[in-house]
Design a protein around this motif. Structure first.
Motif, PDB file in Angstrom:
ATOM      1  N   VAL A 151       0.839  -1.195   0.000  1.00  0.00           N
ATOM      2  CA  VAL A 151       0.000   0.000   0.000  1.00  0.00           C
ATOM      3  C   VAL A 151       0.881   1.255   0.000  1.00  0.00           C
ATOM      4  O   VAL A 151       0.587   2.235  -0.667  1.00  0.00           O
ATOM      5  N   LYS A 152       1.964   1.205   0.724  1.00  0.00           N
ATOM      6  CA  LYS A 152       2.860   2.358   0.782  1.00  0.00           C
ATOM      7  C   LYS A 152       3.446   2.653  -0.595  1.00  0.00           C
ATOM      8  O   LYS A 152       3.526   3.814  -1.013  1.00  0.00           O
ATOM      9  N   ASP A 153       3.819   1.617  -1.330  1.00  0.00           N
ATOM     10  CA  ASP A 153       4.456   1.821  -2.635  1.00  0.00           C
ATOM     11  C   ASP A 153       3.465   2.120  -3.757  1.00  0.00           C
ATOM     12  O   ASP A 153       3.755   2.900  -4.656  1.00  0.00           O
ATOM     13  N   TYR A 154       2.297   1.453  -3.728  1.00  0.00           N
ATOM     14  CA  TYR A 154       1.389   1.544  -4.879  1.00  0.00           C
ATOM     15  C   TYR A 154       0.008   2.095  -4.545  1.00  0.00           C
ATOM     16  O   TYR A 154      -0.772   2.388  -5.446  1.00  0.00           O
ATOM     17  N   GLY A 155      -0.312   2.177  -3.262  1.00  0.00           N
ATOM     18  CA  GLY A 155      -1.648   2.646  -2.891  1.00  0.00           C
ATOM     19  C   GLY A 155      -2.621   1.488  -2.689  1.00  0.00           C
ATOM     20  O   GLY A 155      -2.401   0.388  -3.173  1.00  0.00           O
ATOM     21  N   ALA A 156      -3.688   1.779  -1.965  1.00  0.00           N
ATOM     22  CA  ALA A 156      -4.679   0.753  -1.632  1.00  0.00           C
ATOM     23  C   ALA A 156      -5.442   0.300  -2.873  1.00  0.00           C
ATOM     24  O   ALA A 156      -5.750  -0.878  -3.025  1.00  0.00           O
ATOM     25  N   ASP A 157      -5.748   1.234  -3.769  1.00  0.00           N
ATOM     26  CA  ASP A 157      -6.481   0.859  -4.980  1.00  0.00           C
ATOM     27  C   ASP A 157      -5.706  -0.171  -5.782  1.00  0.00           C
ATOM     28  O   ASP A 157      -6.258  -1.159  -6.255  1.00  0.00           O
ATOM     29  N   CYS A 158      -4.417   0.069  -5.945  1.00  0.00           N
ATOM     30  CA  CYS A 158      -3.575  -0.834  -6.723  1.00  0.00           C
ATOM     31  C   CYS A 158      -3.483  -2.190  -6.032  1.00  0.00           C
ATOM     32  O   CYS A 158      -3.594  -3.240  -6.657  1.00  0.00           O
ATOM     33  N   PHE A 159      -3.328  -2.159  -4.721  1.00  0.00           N
ATOM     34  CA  PHE A 159      -3.233  -3.384  -3.937  1.00  0.00           C
ATOM     35  C   PHE A 159      -4.498  -4.224  -4.101  1.00  0.00           C
ATOM     36  O   PHE A 159      -4.447  -5.424  -4.352  1.00  0.00           O
ATOM     37  N   ARG A 160      -5.646  -3.584  -3.963  1.00  0.00           N
ATOM     38  CA  ARG A 160      -6.871  -4.383  -4.049  1.00  0.00           C
ATOM     39  C   ARG A 160      -7.115  -4.872  -5.461  1.00  0.00           C
ATOM     40  O   ARG A 160      -7.561  -6.004  -5.668  1.00  0.00           O
ATOM     41  N   LEU A 161      -6.783  -4.037  -6.460  1.00  0.00           N
ATOM     42  CA  LEU A 161      -6.929  -4.516  -7.840  1.00  0.00           C
ATOM     43  C   LEU A 161      -6.040  -5.732  -8.075  1.00  0.00           C
ATOM     44  O   LEU A 161      -6.459  -6.712  -8.676  1.00  0.00           O
ATOM     45  N   TYR A 162      -4.814  -5.657  -7.590  1.00  0.00           N
ATOM     46  CA  TYR A 162      -3.907  -6.781  -7.798  1.00  0.00           C
ATOM     47  C   TYR A 162      -4.470  -8.051  -7.168  1.00  0.00           C
ATOM     48  O   TYR A 162      -4.522  -9.102  -7.798  1.00  0.00           O
ATOM     49  N   GLU A 163      -4.923  -7.944  -5.910  1.00  0.00           N
ATOM     50  CA  GLU A 163      -5.420  -9.150  -5.238  1.00  0.00           C
ATOM     51  C   GLU A 163      -6.635  -9.734  -5.959  1.00  0.00           C
ATOM     52  O   GLU A 163      -6.804 -10.946  -6.015  1.00  0.00           O
ATOM     53  N   MET A 164      -7.466  -8.855  -6.502  1.00  0.00           N
ATOM     54  CA  MET A 164      -8.655  -9.348  -7.183  1.00  0.00           C
ATOM     55  C   MET A 164      -8.332  -9.882  -8.575  1.00  0.00           C
ATOM     56  O   MET A 164      -9.066 -10.688  -9.126  1.00  0.00           O
ATOM     57  N   TYR A 165      -7.233  -9.413  -9.125  1.00  0.00           N
ATOM     58  CA  TYR A 165      -6.880  -9.786 -10.497  1.00  0.00           C
ATOM     59  C   TYR A 165      -6.093 -11.095 -10.543  1.00  0.00           C
ATOM     60  O   TYR A 165      -5.926 -11.687 -11.600  1.00  0.00           O
ATOM     61  N   MET A 166      -5.619 -11.539  -9.380  1.00  0.00           N
ATOM     62  CA  MET A 166      -4.765 -12.734  -9.324  1.00  0.00           C
ATOM     63  C   MET A 166      -5.431 -13.961  -9.926  1.00  0.00           C
ATOM     64  O   MET A 166      -4.765 -14.836 -10.459  1.00  0.00           O
ATOM     65  N   GLY A 167      -6.739 -14.056  -9.776  1.00  0.00           N
ATOM     66  CA  GLY A 167      -7.432 -15.233 -10.277  1.00  0.00           C
ATOM     67  C   GLY A 167      -8.784 -15.317  -9.605  1.00  0.00           C
ATOM     68  O   GLY A 167      -9.186 -14.388  -8.901  1.00  0.00           O
ATOM     69  N   PRO A 168      -9.506 -16.420  -9.807  1.00  0.00           N
ATOM     70  CA  PRO A 168     -10.825 -16.546  -9.201  1.00  0.00           C
ATOM     71  C   PRO A 168     -10.729 -16.453  -7.680  1.00  0.00           C
ATOM     72  O   PRO A 168      -9.789 -16.978  -7.090  1.00  0.00           O
ATOM     73  N   LEU A 169     -11.690 -15.809  -7.063  1.00  0.00           N
ATOM     74  CA  LEU A 169     -11.696 -15.606  -5.618  1.00  0.00           C
ATOM     75  C   LEU A 169     -11.545 -16.919  -4.864  1.00  0.00           C
ATOM     76  O   LEU A 169     -10.819 -17.011  -3.877  1.00  0.00           O
ATOM     77  N   GLU A 170     -12.228 -17.960  -5.327  1.00  0.00           N
ATOM     78  CA  GLU A 170     -12.258 -19.231  -4.603  1.00  0.00           C
ATOM     79  C   GLU A 170     -10.963 -20.007  -4.762  1.00  0.00           C
ATOM     80  O   GLU A 170     -10.703 -20.936  -4.017  1.00  0.00           O
ATOM     81  N   ALA A 171     -10.158 -19.655  -5.764  1.00  0.00           N
ATOM     82  CA  ALA A 171      -8.986 -20.483  -6.077  1.00  0.00           C
ATOM     83  C   ALA A 171      -7.802 -20.150  -5.171  1.00  0.00           C
ATOM     84  O   ALA A 171      -7.630 -19.021  -4.728  1.00  0.00           O
ATOM     85  N   GLN A 172      -7.002 -21.166  -4.932  1.00  0.00           N
ATOM     86  CA  GLN A 172      -5.746 -20.973  -4.240  1.00  0.00           C
ATOM     87  C   GLN A 172      -4.736 -20.453  -5.263  1.00  0.00           C
ATOM     88  O   GLN A 172      -4.659 -20.980  -6.357  1.00  0.00           O
ATOM     89  N   LYS A 173      -4.003 -19.391  -4.927  1.00  0.00           N
ATOM     90  CA  LYS A 173      -3.097 -18.843  -5.933  1.00  0.00           C
ATOM     91  C   LYS A 173      -1.875 -18.216  -5.295  1.00  0.00           C
ATOM     92  O   LYS A 173      -1.940 -17.694  -4.188  1.00  0.00           O
ATOM     93  N   PRO A 174      -0.747 -18.295  -5.994  1.00  0.00           N
ATOM     94  CA  PRO A 174       0.478 -17.762  -5.403  1.00  0.00           C
ATOM     95  C   PRO A 174       0.591 -16.248  -5.565  1.00  0.00           C
ATOM     96  O   PRO A 174       0.198 -15.689  -6.581  1.00  0.00           O
ATOM     97  N   TRP A 175       1.092 -15.604  -4.547  1.00  0.00           N
ATOM     98  CA  TRP A 175       1.425 -14.190  -4.606  1.00  0.00           C
ATOM     99  C   TRP A 175       2.576 -14.011  -5.584  1.00  0.00           C
ATOM    100  O   TRP A 175       3.480 -14.836  -5.651  1.00  0.00           O
ATOM    101  N   ASN A 176       2.538 -12.917  -6.361  1.00  0.00           N
ATOM    102  CA  ASN A 176       3.658 -12.633  -7.241  1.00  0.00           C
ATOM    103  C   ASN A 176       3.841 -11.119  -7.341  1.00  0.00           C
ATOM    104  O   ASN A 176       3.164 -10.448  -8.116  1.00  0.00           O
ATOM    105  N   THR A 177       4.755 -10.618  -6.540  1.00  0.00           N
ATOM    106  CA  THR A 177       4.966  -9.168  -6.459  1.00  0.00           C
ATOM    107  C   THR A 177       5.215  -8.546  -7.832  1.00  0.00           C
ATOM    108  O   THR A 177       4.760  -7.443  -8.114  1.00  0.00           O
ATOM    109  N   ARG A 178       5.899  -9.297  -8.693  1.00  0.00           N
ATOM    110  CA  ARG A 178       6.221  -8.809 -10.028  1.00  0.00           C
ATOM    111  C   ARG A 178       4.984  -8.365 -10.800  1.00  0.00           C
ATOM    112  O   ARG A 178       5.033  -7.428 -11.599  1.00  0.00           O
TER     113      ARG A 178
END
Length: 955
Positions: free
Chosen positions: A742-769
RNA sequence: CCGGGCGUGGCGGAAAGGCAGACGCUACGGACUUAAAAUCCGUUGACCGCAAGGUCGUGUGGGUUCGAUUCCCACCGCCCGGACCA
């Protein structure tokens, strides 16, 4: 002006807070506004603070909440703290700080972190389960449970006074063991088996006995039960909190011992908890987990006489049809009949075995599951259907806690019995035949089939044989139909300090009394020494002043009473918190009934799957009790439930030596070498495809050798790489802290990233890149609407160009549908596409920009507010109406139609969207690219799927 | 062992029987820059071909269908849950 998330987000969060933008309206203010109740599983505020898993579910519900506000709904969306419980207390003990202090601090920290994310909660409704104003009502609900019983006529809870009336009217009678039954002679009721003459009427008991009988019927009752005692934690635990014979929290060993404990009669609700699952919009897997946990199985109880004894052995079986195949009996080692029936010769062996299995932990028992052990008691039972003598054994593969703690063994048709019979040379008698084929001679046949060697059952299919046998047993008074559950009553007391005190007082002979509702809350005393005593004596017993109960209550005042020193378990507060959000400050009731009717049920509940059987089963149980007692209006609390998938740590690359290395994947790496990094020496490899360098996080030592003061990869060592993701954990060092992002990119960017990772129900790896993709998207939106040093944007009142207008309408449709079905990743993809089109314009029609910003608003709310202001609109965007799409604009006038020949794509034609089939076929057959494929061939079939595609079958 | 779920490019993932790989990341090429980073533009499933174009391709094998990543059967692999439950 460049996009600066930090200042924008701070500004709008302050605005929302000051203006109470997300305040949920009480029904009196709401008018005819429809409601949505969107619920998060409230967190346990641990000392570690928020991790990236928390905001995943919270962001999902936040998007949905904001979306429904745009749709004109009155949205209830709230946050609170589930702050009682073991971890808080353990942490407090470890740091020698009072749990009140650490809990306060943790809540502060959690609140700050969550508010930084800009989630749209109505903070005026925040709750804390450790607040006396809250747990007053937790205690109040306990009193309702205490003062109720489960009425077998109506299959629901009723006030205990009603039970007294039923007993006085003799609709119910009492069995010798004190249990209450429907009077068999009661008109219209089916007679139950057993000796009717042993039942006694209510009037024949004295006052103390009557008291005991009533206490035995309460939904909250005390019982001497074999509990999971955990000396490491200094408390007993529920079965649900024990995993593989160890405590879920801390992993300490568990020992079984009998103790007097508070229990909640959840088993009375087994059938309803099971049946009502069908009414819920929950994941099938989760429903299945609850079904398995309740574990309903239908069968029969059968009584076996014991040779030379008055006693009988009662067994439960799901296969009464195999009764003719029983060749021996097994009792659990703890079974009460064992001592009486064991013959003199077998006494030593039996006692030795019992002592050994008592000392065996649950874990050992489970590990020995395959290797059956047991001892013959010397006694024999009589098979009620054919008078055969069956040797009675004891064995720890029979569990005291399930069924009756005794079985009839049918080795031919049960795998465990088979293994046991093989080991101890007991006879095996086949009584079921497969419909087709033959039975293998070295395994049990456990399927259904046709009865054989079974006298009057011969030739019957299994289902019929079961019911015939039950009829026979009932006629002979030797058994009856029975339903068994794995679910046990809920062990509800803990020997801890940091929990809700019971609103209960005790006299010196162990009788318990409820304190008056007007005496609530019974507050937790402030004591310095809150540590567990290490014995079953709870820490509250050290609060000597608090312990003495003084009251104006005339019924209790004359006695010498002390307070109950056990406390309630962690789950108590979370069983009903969703009700308190509805009316959090009500000092006169748990929840106002008008408000409850308006808001319930919860429309969407999002949380982790770890609560599949604990919280979600307990909460459903409490809710049903409250429903029966008319305090709530719905039979179920959570209509729609979604489990968000776990976010795993970043993918790790594991390097293995090829010979003997098992986890080898195709080797995709070259130039593997050992290199020094900031963290120390590591193996590094160059990816063949991407050329990227990856560092191994785990290296098998044999791969490197020490040369002087350096480590070098061994000569000729062959390496394979396995890329895997693991659960985030402190010990693995792969925990991602949302604050940094959040400090580097803001809350909007953070939440978009988390939602964009894949389906909500799916298990998925974090990827900072990958975060940078969302950062570019947000900056792109900013540039396309506000502009920057390279691009000047003009807003116009021109109509929207047709092509982009059609895309806009498709986007409105898709984003709305995707948010409703929680497919945020594809909703975002759609907005990215539209933004990419926006980037091609330097003059933006005002309406296009405004619509785009509304669509963006649930997903990136801070930026949407800022852009809304930039477009000259007054704040706030939060309740601005969601745009409607025009169905006529969803399809282009001309479409590209794929043409297949024999299922293979050969050409794409531009056609009029409304062209008829004949015209299209004509167009296809005259197309240059298609001609060679059909010339000189026979067209067998032409398929046209409207506006989708054409397929020709030729040969 | 039982139950549930999943298997698609270098990676995360799209595609609700109809153009496989949307969108994003990475990589490569270009622009800007003294340079790098950042940013912007283009290319990016594999193979053959200068190209037009063609062939192959959604874990493996079979089936249903004009058409299958999608539905059915069997197998392999991974993940989650339960597990001596009579």
């Amino acid at each position: 002006m460049a996009y600066n998330p930090t200042s924008i987000e701070k500004k709008w969060q302050a605005y929302w807070q000051a203006n109470k933008t997300f305040r949920a309206l009480d029904p009196a203010e709401a008018g005819d506004k429809p409601k949505k109740y969107i619920l998060d599983m409230f967190p346990y505020p641990s000392g570690a603070g928020l991790h990236v898993g928390h905001p995943e579910g919270y962001t999902a519900t936040d998007i949905v909440s904001r979306y429904y506000r745009h749709q004109g709904f009155n949205v209830l969306h709230t946050m609170g703290w589930d702050a009682f419980g073991l971890p808080a207390e353990q942490y407090a003990v470890k740091t020698n700080t009072h749990p009140r202090v650490t809990t306060e601090a943790n809540i502060q920290n959690f609140r700050k972190q969550i508010q930084m994310l800009g989630l749209s909660y109505d903070w005026d409704r925040e709750i804390d389960t450790t607040d006396p104003k809250y747990y007053r009502w937790t205690q109040w609900i306990f009193l309702q449970l205490y003062n109720s019983y489960f009425d077998p006529f109506d299959n629901q809870a009723k006030p205990i006074g009603h039970l007294v009336a039923e007993l006085e009217n003799e609709n119910l009678v009492v069995a010798p063991d004190g249990s209450v039954h429907i009077n068999p002679v009661h008109e219209g009721m089916e007679a139950i088996s057993g000796d009717v003459n042993t039942f006694r009427k209510w009037a024949s008991f004295d006052a103390a006995e009557q008291r005991g009988i009533l206490d035995g019927q309460r939904l909250a009752y005390t019982d001497e039960v074999a509990v999971n005692w955990c000396s490491g934690l200094g408390t007993v635990l529920a079965n649900e909190e024990v995993i593989d014979g160890k405590s879920e929290v801390g992993g300490y060993p568990i020992e079984r011992r009998p103790m007097r404990q508070w229990m909640l009669r959840i088993t009375a609700y087994s059938d309803r908890l099971l049946a009502d699952l069908d009414t819920l919009d929950w994941p099938d897997s989760l429903k299945e987990m609850q079904r398995n946990w309740i574990g309903r199985s239908v069968g029969a109880e059968v009584d076996f006489e014991i040779e030379g004894s008055e006693d009988e052995i009662r067994v439960f079986t799901t296969r009464p049809d195999t009764l003719f195949g029983a060749t021996y009996m097994v009792l659990a080692p703890e079974h009460e009949l064992v001592t009486q029936i064991t013959t003199f010769d077998q006494k030593v062996a039996v006692e030795t075995y019992r002592a050994a299995s008592k000392n065996k932990s649950e874990r050992d028992r489970m590990q020995d599951a395959k290797d059956k052990t047991g001892v013959f008691t010397g006694a024999y039972a009589i098979n009620p259907v054919n008078d055969e003598k069956l040797p009675i054994w004891i064995a720890d593969y029979v569990l005291m806690g399930y069924g009756t703690g005794a079985i009839m063994a049918v080795p031919a048709h049960d795998e465990r019995d088979w293994a046991f019979a093989q080991k101890f040379n007991l006879s095996i008698k086949q009584v079921v035949q497969p419909v087709q084929g033959h039975v293998s001679s070295h395994t049990a046949f456990t399927e259904t089939g046709i009865a054989i060697n079974s006298n009057f059952l011969d030739g019957m299919p299994t289902e019929k044989a079961k019911s015939e046998m039950i009829d026979y047993l009932e006629a002979e008074n030797a058994g009856h139909k029975s339903i068994n559950y794995k679910l046990r009553d809920w062990l509800f007391s803990r020997q801890r300090y940091w929990g809700e005190p019971f609103p209960i007082v005790l006299d010196n002979v162990g009788n318990h009394f409820a304190v008056g509702e007007d005496e609530l809350p019974v507050t937790l005393p402030q004591i310095e020494d809150f540590k567990p005593t290490g014995t079953p004596e709870p820490p509250l017993s050290k609060a000597t002043d608090w312990l003495k109960y003084q009251t104006n209550n005339s019924q209790l005042a004359s006695r010498n009473l002390t307070r109950e020193t056990n406390t309630m378990p962690q789950w108590a507060g979370s069983c009903w918190y969703y009700l308190r959000y509805i009316d959090p400050n009500n000092a006169n009731a748990m929840v106002d009934q008008t408000k409850e009717k308006y808001w319930m049920p919860v429309d969407l509940y999002v949380g982790g799957v770890e609560h599949a059987v604990l919280h979600l089963l307990y909460a459903r149980f409490w809710h049903k009790v409250l429903f029966d007692l008319r305090y709530v209006s719905t039979i179920e609390p959570f209509q729609r439930l979604v489990n968000q998938g776990l976010i795993l740590g970043e993918t790790e690359f594991h390097f293995f030596e090829i010979p003997g290395g098992k986890a080898i994947s195709a080797t995709e790496f070259t130039n593997i070498s050992e290199e020094a990094t900031d963290q120390g020496l590591k193996l590094a490899g160059i990816h063949k495809q991407t050329g990227q360098k990856h560092f191994a996080t785990r290296v098998i030592e044999q791969l490197v050798e020490k040369k002087g003061d350096r480590y070098v990869l061994k000569a000729n060592a062959e390496i394979a790489v396995d890329a895997r993701s693991f659960k985030m954990s402190k010990s693995r060092g792969n925990v991602v802290n949302p604050d940094d992002i959040v400090k580097d990119y803001g809350a909007d960017c953070f939440r978009l990233y988390e939602m964009y990772m894949g389906p909500l129900e799916a298990q998925k790896p974090w990827n900072t890149r990958d975060i940078v993709g969302m950062w570019r998207f947000l900056n792109g939106v900013w540039r396309n609407i506000v502009g920057d040093e390279d691009k000047t944007v003009t807003l116009s009142d021109d109509p929207i160009p047709e092509a982009i207008d059609r895309q806009l309408h498709r986007t409105i449709k898709k984003v709305g549908e995707d948010i409703e079905s929680l497919r945020f990743n594809t909703a975002i993809a759609e907005l990215i596409k539209l933004n990419n089109e926006l980037g091609k314009l330097t003059t933006i029609p005002r309406y296009l920009a405004e619509t785009f910003v509304i669509l963006l608003s649930p997903l990136a709310p801070h930026m949407a507010e800022e852009l809304w202001a930039h477009l000259g609109k007054p704040p706030s965007i939060q309740h601005v109406a969601w745009p409607k799409y025009d169905a006529s604009k969803l399809v282009d006038a001309q479409i590209e139609l794929p043409v297949q020949i024999n299922g293979k794509l050969r050409d794409k034609l531009i056609i009029d969207a409304d062209a008829d089939e004949a015209t299209i076929f004509q167009q296809v057959e005259s197309a240059e690219k298609i001609k060679p494929w059909i010339e000189g061939k026979t067209i067998r079939k032409r398929v046209y799927v409207s506006k989708k595609m054409v397929n020709y079958v030729v040969s």
